[in-house]
Motif scaffolding. Structure first.
Motif, PDB file in Angstrom:
ATOM      1  N   THR A  53       0.825  -1.206   0.000  1.00 33.51           N
ATOM      2  CA  THR A  53       0.000   0.000   0.000  1.00 33.51           C
ATOM      3  C   THR A  53       0.861   1.259   0.000  1.00 33.51           C
ATOM      4  N   LEU A  54       1.997   1.198   0.662  1.00 35.85           N
ATOM      5  CA  LEU A  54       2.878   2.364   0.791  1.00 35.85           C
ATOM      6  C   LEU A  54       3.724   2.613  -0.448  1.00 35.85           C
ATOM      7  N   LEU A  55       3.643   1.731  -1.446  1.00 34.91           N
ATOM      8  CA  LEU A  55       4.373   1.953  -2.696  1.00 34.91           C
ATOM      9  C   LEU A  55       3.605   2.859  -3.657  1.00 34.91           C
ATOM     10  N   HIS A  56       2.477   3.389  -3.212  1.00 35.96           N
ATOM     11  CA  HIS A  56       1.813   4.443  -3.988  1.00 35.96           C
ATOM     12  C   HIS A  56       2.798   5.585  -4.181  1.00 35.96           C
ATOM     13  N   PRO A  57       2.825   6.201  -5.358  1.00 33.77           N
ATOM     14  CA  PRO A  57       3.855   7.220  -5.631  1.00 33.77           C
ATOM     15  C   PRO A  57       3.853   8.393  -4.652  1.00 33.77           C
ATOM     16  N   SER A  58       2.733   8.662  -4.014  1.00 33.69           N
ATOM     17  CA  SER A  58       2.689   9.766  -3.054  1.00 33.69           C
ATOM     18  C   SER A  58       3.229   9.369  -1.690  1.00 33.69           C
ATOM     19  N   ALA A  59       3.322   8.070  -1.417  1.00 32.58           N
ATOM     20  CA  ALA A  59       3.662   7.509  -0.111  1.00 32.58           C
ATOM     21  C   ALA A  59       2.580   7.768   0.930  1.00 32.58           C
ATOM     22  N   GLN A  60       1.563   8.523   0.573  1.00 30.89           N
ATOM     23  CA  GLN A  60       0.479   8.850   1.496  1.00 30.89           C
ATOM     24  C   GLN A  60      -0.859   8.763   0.772  1.00 30.89           C
ATOM     25  N   PRO A  61      -1.245   7.578   0.315  1.00 29.88           N
ATOM     26  CA  PRO A  61      -2.532   7.458  -0.371  1.00 29.88           C
ATOM     27  C   PRO A  61      -3.668   7.854   0.566  1.00 29.88           C
ATOM     28  N   SER A  62      -4.622   8.590   0.036  1.00 28.96           N
ATOM     29  CA  SER A  62      -5.701   9.096   0.894  1.00 28.96           C
ATOM     30  C   SER A  62      -6.911   8.183   0.931  1.00 28.96           C
ATOM     31  N   SER A  63      -7.065   7.296  -0.052  1.00 29.69           N
ATOM     32  CA  SER A  63      -8.233   6.411  -0.090  1.00 29.69           C
ATOM     33  C   SER A  63      -7.796   5.004  -0.446  1.00 29.69           C
ATOM     34  N   ILE A  64      -8.168   4.041   0.399  1.00 33.45           N
ATOM     35  CA  ILE A  64      -7.724   2.653   0.243  1.00 33.45           C
ATOM     36  C   ILE A  64      -8.931   1.733   0.332  1.00 33.45           C
ATOM     37  N   LEU A  65      -9.039   0.849  -0.626  1.00 34.74           N
ATOM     38  CA  LEU A  65     -10.109  -0.139  -0.666  1.00 34.74           C
ATOM     39  C   LEU A  65      -9.497  -1.516  -0.482  1.00 34.74           C
ATOM     40  N   MET A  66     -10.014  -2.278   0.485  1.00 37.83           N
ATOM     41  CA  MET A  66      -9.534  -3.643   0.692  1.00 37.83           C
ATOM     42  C   MET A  66     -10.649  -4.618   0.392  1.00 37.83           C
ATOM     43  N   LEU A  67     -10.400  -5.508  -0.569  1.00 39.99           N
ATOM     44  CA  LEU A  67     -11.349  -6.542  -0.955  1.00 39.99           C
ATOM     45  C   LEU A  67     -10.966  -7.827  -0.238  1.00 39.99           C
ATOM     46  N   GLY A  68     -11.744  -8.212   0.752  1.00 47.59           N
ATOM     47  CA  GLY A  68     -11.426  -9.354   1.592  1.00 47.59           C
ATOM     48  C   GLY A  68     -10.822  -8.876   2.899  1.00 47.59           C
ATOM     49  N   VAL A  69     -11.652  -8.671   3.907  1.00 49.70           N
ATOM     50  CA  VAL A  69     -11.200  -8.067   5.169  1.00 49.70           C
ATOM     51  C   VAL A  69     -10.731  -9.117   6.163  1.00 49.70           C
ATOM     52  N   ALA A  70     -11.463 -10.233   6.267  1.00 54.82           N
ATOM     53  CA  ALA A  70     -11.199 -11.278   7.274  1.00 54.82           C
ATOM     54  C   ALA A  70     -11.156 -10.653   8.668  1.00 54.82           C
ATOM     55  N   GLY A  71     -10.066 -10.851   9.401  1.00 52.63           N
ATOM     56  CA  GLY A  71      -9.975 -10.310  10.754  1.00 52.63           C
ATOM     57  C   GLY A  71      -9.490  -8.885  10.825  1.00 52.63           C
ATOM     58  N   GLY A  72      -9.098  -8.322   9.691  1.00 57.81           N
ATOM     59  CA  GLY A  72      -8.636  -6.944   9.668  1.00 57.81           C
ATOM     60  C   GLY A  72      -7.173  -6.759  10.034  1.00 57.81           C
ATOM     61  N   THR A  73      -6.382  -7.821   9.936  1.00 58.39           N
ATOM     62  CA  THR A  73      -4.964  -7.739  10.323  1.00 58.39           C
ATOM     63  C   THR A  73      -4.212  -6.693   9.515  1.00 58.39           C
ATOM     64  N   ALA A  74      -4.366  -6.726   8.204  1.00 63.62           N
ATOM     65  CA  ALA A  74      -3.661  -5.762   7.354  1.00 63.62           C
ATOM     66  C   ALA A  74      -4.196  -4.352   7.575  1.00 63.62           C
ATOM     67  N   LEU A  75      -5.515  -4.212   7.744  1.00 68.55           N
ATOM     68  CA  LEU A  75      -6.099  -2.885   7.962  1.00 68.55           C
ATOM     69  C   LEU A  75      -5.550  -2.251   9.232  1.00 68.55           C
ATOM     70  N   ARG A  76      -5.316  -3.051  10.247  1.00 66.11           N
ATOM     71  CA  ARG A  76      -4.773  -2.517  11.501  1.00 66.11           C
ATOM     72  C   ARG A  76      -3.381  -1.915  11.288  1.00 66.11           C
ATOM     73  N   THR A  77      -2.545  -2.608  10.525  1.00 64.95           N
ATOM     74  CA  THR A  77      -1.202  -2.084  10.243  1.00 64.95           C
ATOM     75  C   THR A  77      -1.270  -0.853   9.347  1.00 64.95           C
ATOM     76  N   ILE A  78      -2.134  -0.898   8.347  1.00 67.02           N
ATOM     77  CA  ILE A  78      -2.285   0.258   7.458  1.00 67.02           C
ATOM     78  C   ILE A  78      -2.748   1.484   8.231  1.00 67.02           C
ATOM     79  N   ARG A  79      -3.665   1.286   9.171  1.00 62.97           N
ATOM     80  CA  ARG A  79      -4.137   2.413   9.969  1.00 62.97           C
ATOM     81  C   ARG A  79      -3.002   3.015  10.803  1.00 62.97           C
TER      82      ARG A  79
END
Length: 246
Positions: A53-79
């Motif tokens: 997610t952080l390889l977006h050219p801005s390094a600070q993407p403002s809007s992120i869509l995750m397809l397949g949440v499960a327990g939210g492990t990745a979302l927690r780190t992204i937050r």
């Protein structure tokens, strides 16, 4: 860590394992989601998704869509890494999402969670996202699988929902039984995007591919190291390898 209980949703059987500090959801004998009170990283696929997610050219993407949440492990780190970004998650399994809210504090990620079939939802979507994460796996009796192929039609559908300079972050299970699909997805992404980078770590049985017109290099990840206060997290972050596919 000991088994706490078994939980049956309409789509899968989940075993909840707990220790004083950590919780895991296990499906078909594999860890499906992970939460630790003091740590964020695991050395596994969720680290790679967050890094991608952080390889977006801005390094600070403002809007992120995750397809397949499960327990939210990745979302927690992204937050943690992107505290000001808008996070949206799509998942078909409402019972799993409720379990994640109760056992893994999913609501602490401050994400908009939509219960829907991700494929159908994205085909009808009119919104634009800086990052789209595809982690669409279902659990079989002995292994995980994708309900649909990452073919040209799917990639085109996802690309239509990307904002200018947006990136597609796609998680792939690799290894025995998955190599043919891994190779085909790589070829499909290279046919649609000028840049595709591969993220991998020695502990993971996954590869995360990041595709777009502009995709930053591994050097962009270094600035986020200080966000991790735990030494184990910093060690895992430094193990992430990034290379460009050709």
């Amino acid at each position: 860590m000991r088994k706490y209980r078994d939980f049956q949703t309409s789509f899968q059987s989940i075993s909840v394992w707990k220790s004083q500090l950590a919780t895991e959801f296990r499906v078909a004998g594999a860890v499906h989601a992970s939460y630790h009170k003091n740590r964020y990283l695991t050395g596994l696929a969720w680290d790679l998704i967050a890094a991608g997610t952080l390889l977006h050219p801005s390094a600070q993407p403002s809007s992120i869509l995750m397809l397949g949440v499960a327990g939210g492990t990745a979302l927690r780190t992204i937050r943690l890494l992107l505290p000001n970004s808008s996070l949206t998650g799509i998942d078909l399994d409402s019972e799993l999402i409720d379990l994640a809210r109760n056992e893994m504090f999913l609501d602490h990620t401050h994400s908009e969670i939509i219960i829907a079939d991700a494929y159908s939802w994205l085909r009808q979507n009119k919104r634009k996202f800086d990052v789209i994460i595809d982690d669409l796996y279902l659990a079989g009796e002995t292994d995980v699988f994708r309900s649909q192929h990452c073919d040209h039609n799917w990639i085109q559908t996802a690309a239509k929902s990307l904002a200018p300079d947006g990136i597609l972050v796609l998680n792939l299970v690799i290894g025995k039984g998955h190599r043919t699909k891994q190779s085909q997805v790589r070829k499909n992404l290279l046919a649609h995007f000028p840049i595709v980078r591969s993220l991998h770590t020695e502990d993971s049985l996954n590869e995360v591919l990041v595709a777009g017109n502009k995709v930053s290099t591994a050097s962009q990840l270094h600035q986020f190291l200080s966000a991790f206060k735990d030494k184990h997290d910093r060690t895992y972050w430094n193990r992430i390898k990034v290379r460009k596919l050709k």
